[in-house]
Design an enzyme around this catalytic site. Structure first.
Site, PDB file in Angstrom:
ATOM      1  N   ARG A  46     -47.478  10.583 -58.658  1.00 32.88           N
ATOM      2  CA  ARG A  46     -47.300   9.279 -58.031  1.00 32.88           C
ATOM      3  C   ARG A  46     -48.006   8.209 -58.872  1.00 32.88           C
ATOM      4  O   ARG A  46     -49.174   8.356 -59.235  1.00 32.88           O
ATOM      5  CB  ARG A  46     -47.908   9.282 -56.639  1.00 32.88           C
ATOM      6  CG  ARG A  46     -47.777   7.926 -55.984  1.00 32.88           C
ATOM      7  CD  ARG A  46     -48.445   7.894 -54.645  1.00 32.88           C
ATOM      8  NE  ARG A  46     -48.200   6.614 -54.013  1.00 32.88           N
ATOM      9  CZ  ARG A  46     -49.090   6.004 -53.243  1.00 32.88           C
ATOM     10  NH1 ARG A  46     -50.274   6.528 -53.011  1.00 32.88           N
ATOM     11  NH2 ARG A  46     -48.779   4.839 -52.691  1.00 32.88           N
ATOM     12  N   ASN A  60     -50.649  13.358 -56.160  1.00 30.61           N
ATOM     13  CA  ASN A  60     -50.936  11.969 -55.830  1.00 30.61           C
ATOM     14  C   ASN A  60     -52.438  11.754 -55.978  1.00 30.61           C
ATOM     15  O   ASN A  60     -53.208  12.082 -55.084  1.00 30.61           O
ATOM     16  CB  ASN A  60     -50.468  11.692 -54.389  1.00 30.61           C
ATOM     17  CG  ASN A  60     -50.773  10.281 -53.941  1.00 30.61           C
ATOM     18  OD1 ASN A  60     -51.387   9.498 -54.668  1.00 30.61           O
ATOM     19  ND2 ASN A  60     -50.341   9.953 -52.735  1.00 30.61           N
ATOM     20  N   ARG A 114     -54.212   3.030 -34.479  1.00 30.10           N
ATOM     21  CA  ARG A 114     -53.399   2.488 -33.381  1.00 30.10           C
ATOM     22  C   ARG A 114     -53.585   3.276 -32.085  1.00 30.10           C
ATOM     23  O   ARG A 114     -53.377   2.745 -30.997  1.00 30.10           O
ATOM     24  CB  ARG A 114     -51.921   2.475 -33.743  1.00 30.10           C
ATOM     25  CG  ARG A 114     -51.555   1.941 -35.079  1.00 30.10           C
ATOM     26  CD  ARG A 114     -52.131   0.595 -35.402  1.00 30.10           C
ATOM     27  NE  ARG A 114     -51.296  -0.051 -36.394  1.00 30.10           N
ATOM     28  CZ  ARG A 114     -51.317   0.214 -37.697  1.00 30.10           C
ATOM     29  NH1 ARG A 114     -52.185   1.055 -38.196  1.00 30.10           N
ATOM     30  NH2 ARG A 114     -50.491  -0.409 -38.520  1.00 30.10           N
ATOM     31  N   GLY A 174     -50.860   1.171 -44.039  1.00 27.55           N
ATOM     32  CA  GLY A 174     -50.169   0.076 -44.711  1.00 27.55           C
ATOM     33  C   GLY A 174     -48.812  -0.086 -44.032  1.00 27.55           C
ATOM     34  O   GLY A 174     -48.273   0.873 -43.480  1.00 27.55           O
ATOM     35  N   ARG A 202     -55.374  -4.752 -43.371  1.00 21.47           N
ATOM     36  CA  ARG A 202     -54.893  -5.843 -44.236  1.00 21.47           C
ATOM     37  C   ARG A 202     -54.237  -6.943 -43.403  1.00 21.47           C
ATOM     38  O   ARG A 202     -53.484  -6.640 -42.468  1.00 21.47           O
ATOM     39  CB  ARG A 202     -53.879  -5.302 -45.255  1.00 21.47           C
ATOM     40  CG  ARG A 202     -54.533  -4.616 -46.428  1.00 21.47           C
ATOM     41  CD  ARG A 202     -53.509  -3.966 -47.336  1.00 21.47           C
ATOM     42  NE  ARG A 202     -53.555  -2.527 -47.226  1.00 21.47           N
ATOM     43  CZ  ARG A 202     -52.615  -1.699 -47.673  1.00 21.47           C
ATOM     44  NH1 ARG A 202     -51.547  -2.178 -48.274  1.00 21.47           N
ATOM     45  NH2 ARG A 202     -52.744  -0.398 -47.531  1.00 21.47           N
ATOM     46  N   GLU A 210     -42.039  11.431 -48.505  1.00 24.09           N
ATOM     47  CA  GLU A 210     -42.080  10.841 -49.848  1.00 24.09           C
ATOM     48  C   GLU A 210     -42.099  11.921 -50.928  1.00 24.09           C
ATOM     49  O   GLU A 210     -41.519  11.751 -51.998  1.00 24.09           O
ATOM     50  CB  GLU A 210     -43.306   9.941 -49.974  1.00 24.09           C
ATOM     51  CG  GLU A 210     -43.252   8.799 -48.969  1.00 24.09           C
ATOM     52  CD  GLU A 210     -44.462   7.911 -49.022  1.00 24.09           C
ATOM     53  OE1 GLU A 210     -44.601   7.189 -50.012  1.00 24.09           O
ATOM     54  OE2 GLU A 210     -45.271   7.941 -48.084  1.00 24.09           O
ATOM     55  N   HIS A 243     -44.286   1.317 -51.245  1.00 26.44           N
ATOM     56  CA  HIS A 243     -43.746   2.353 -50.338  1.00 26.44           C
ATOM     57  C   HIS A 243     -42.290   2.692 -50.685  1.00 26.44           C
ATOM     58  O   HIS A 243     -41.511   3.113 -49.820  1.00 26.44           O
ATOM     59  CB  HIS A 243     -43.757   1.885 -48.860  1.00 26.44           C
ATOM     60  CG  HIS A 243     -45.117   1.728 -48.260  1.00 26.44           C
ATOM     61  ND1 HIS A 243     -45.408   0.733 -47.353  1.00 26.44           N
ATOM     62  CD2 HIS A 243     -46.250   2.437 -48.400  1.00 26.44           C
ATOM     63  CE1 HIS A 243     -46.666   0.825 -46.959  1.00 26.44           C
ATOM     64  NE2 HIS A 243     -47.202   1.869 -47.588  1.00 26.44           N
ATOM     65  N   ILE A 290     -44.411   1.915 -40.962  1.00 27.56           N
ATOM     66  CA  ILE A 290     -45.583   1.381 -40.250  1.00 27.56           C
ATOM     67  C   ILE A 290     -46.655   2.463 -40.185  1.00 27.56           C
ATOM     68  O   ILE A 290     -46.611   3.365 -39.333  1.00 27.56           O
ATOM     69  CB  ILE A 290     -45.221   0.919 -38.815  1.00 27.56           C
ATOM     70  CG1 ILE A 290     -43.888   0.157 -38.810  1.00 27.56           C
ATOM     71  CG2 ILE A 290     -46.337   0.056 -38.241  1.00 27.56           C
ATOM     72  CD1 ILE A 290     -43.347  -0.106 -37.408  1.00 27.56           C
TER      73      ILE A 290
END
Ligand code: AMP
Length: 418
Positions: A91, A7, A284, A212, A241, A385, A180, A209
């Site tokens: 990716r 990636n 967060r 992004g 964002r 992923e 995503h 979550i």
């Protein structure tokens, strides 16, 4: 068979080497600060076997060489010879309308990926640079592109066409694409396993979550809607964002603050979202700590983030008609019980009953967090992923083209039973 998932971002190159035969991750790591001006400070950081080494990387070619050297390093390495790698999955952020699934990269495919640069000017160039460097260093290997957008190419036109002059779509490909995709695919497939139903019979709302944020409505195993759009700026509130805003805000701020549209777009991408609301926090954990200490803006940002997520759960319930499961994933979805609780609050009328205690005790692991009698099951599923990369690579090498519907061992390998 050993497969490398790569990636390459604008200043980093993440990697994971996977052994398909044993279904084990052999190692994973990242090269940071891969760019012309900072490249001199570049370093590789690998987990298990853990390894850190400084090495200048003014371009992705040096970064990939550093990764290959590390993979065969007598101490840090996990293979003896680079020839043990059978294929590389790359990716690629934007596949536009050209790619609805992963593909083997030929010169023609690479040219088509380059044609998508205007759609993702911040991402696709680095992805392409990584592909070209890897092909130059290992020209004989199969190189496969895995797109963030591909999973959402099943969206119907009423979900992806904007209500703007239709010719913008025809001339510029201006439409909703969604991102995503590999994460939404992975967790929706895992949800089917946890539900004990065939994937193609499951209706699932997936909430990715992290920094992004995107939400997807997956009906009978295909994406029918998602919150990110033409770019990853649309949709839910994110770390930096803004997500959805009235587009008239852009010219208004241009005029009031004497800024260009590009400057305002940059603010919406980098200084909006939770950072914009709290004036300082994107992480967060910091926000939750500050809220506990009485920071009103931190508290407000949690309410705004959760309210917007809840609205997506409601609207995607309407879009799907029947919902079997809601899935929370990525950094916040996997770890923040507060956001999950608030996003599911008062949704009993659509069959969502959260077990608050189980929810509070769930962090970073697969679990069902709804009550046993909840009509809609709510799951926390850590995303993976890279596994989608690996499975798509194997599917292509084995000439199976149903890469987005195949259903292999690794998706079912958890010990967890709902
Ligand atoms: P990701 O983009 O998936 O890596 O997610 C990054 C986000 O996950 C950051 O905003 C982190 O603060 C958040 N995160 C990670 N761990 C926790 C946690 N224990 N509680 C709340 N948020 C977390």
């Amino acid at each position: 068979m050993k497969i490398l998932a790569l990636n390459c971002g604008s200043s980093s190159a993440k990697y994971q080497l996977y052994d398909w035969d044993t279904k084990k991750v052999l190692c994973k790591g990242v090269v940071e600060k891969v760019v012309v001006d900072q490249g001199i400070n570049a370093f590789i950081k690998q987990d298990s076997p853990s390894y850190v080494k400084n090495h200048p990387c003014p371009s992705h070619k040096e970064a990939l060489q550093l990764i290959f050297d590390t993979l065969i390093d007598p101490q840090a390495g996990v293979i003896k010879n680079i020839k043990e790698i059978n294929a590389i999955g790359h990716r690629v952020v934007h596949g536009g309308m050209k790619f609805a699934r992963s593909v083997m990269i030929t010169q023609e495919i690479l040219d088509k990926i380059k044609e998508n640069i205007p759609l993702a000017p911040l991402h696709n160039p680095a992805n392409i640079e990584g592909i070209m460097a890897a092909k130059e260093l290992l020209p004989k290997l199969p190189h496969i592109a895995v797109f963030d957008t591909a999973f959402h190419q099943t969206m119907p036109p009423h979900a992806f066409i904007y209500a703007v002059p239709y010719e913008w779509f025809e001339k510029y490909g201006l439409r909703r694409y969604g991102f995503h995709g590999t994460s939404h695919l992975y967790v929706s497939k895992r949800a089917a396993v946890l539900l004990g139903k065939p994937y193609k019979e499951c209706n699932v709302i997936t909430l990715h979550i992290g920094n992004g944020v995107s939400i997807a409505a997956v009906k009978n195993g295909v994406s029918i809607d998602t919150s990110m759009g033409f770019t990853p700026l649309e949709g839910a509130v994110m770390g930096t964002r803004s997500g959805d805003v009235d587009p008239a805000i852009v010219p208004f701020i241009c005029k009031m603050e004497n800024k260009s549209p590009e400057q305002v777009e940059n603010i919406l991408n980098k200084a909006g979202g939770l950072k914009g609301i709290t004036t300082k926090y994107t992480d967060r954990r910091d926000i939750e700590k500050a809220a506990l200490l009485g920071d009103d803006k931190a508290k407000l940002s949690i309410e705004i983030e959760a309210y917007r997520l809840k609205k997506y759960i409601g609207s995607y319930t309407a879009a799907l008609g029947r919902v079997d499961a809601v899935v929370f994933t990525a950094g916040v979805g996997e770890n923040s019980s507060i956001i999950r609780e608030k996003a599911c609050e008062d949704l009993e009328f659509i069959g969502i009953h959260l077990d608050k205690e189980v929810n509070r005790g769930t962090r970073g692991k697969e679990a069902m967090i709804s009550t046993p009698d909840s009509r809609v099951k709510v799951f926390v599923i850590p995303t993976n992923e890279e596994l989608v990369f690996i499975e798509d690579v194997v599917a292509i090498l084995e000439n199976r083209y149903d890469v987005h519907t195949n259903f292999t061992y690794s998706f079912q390998s958890s010990d967890y039973k709902p």
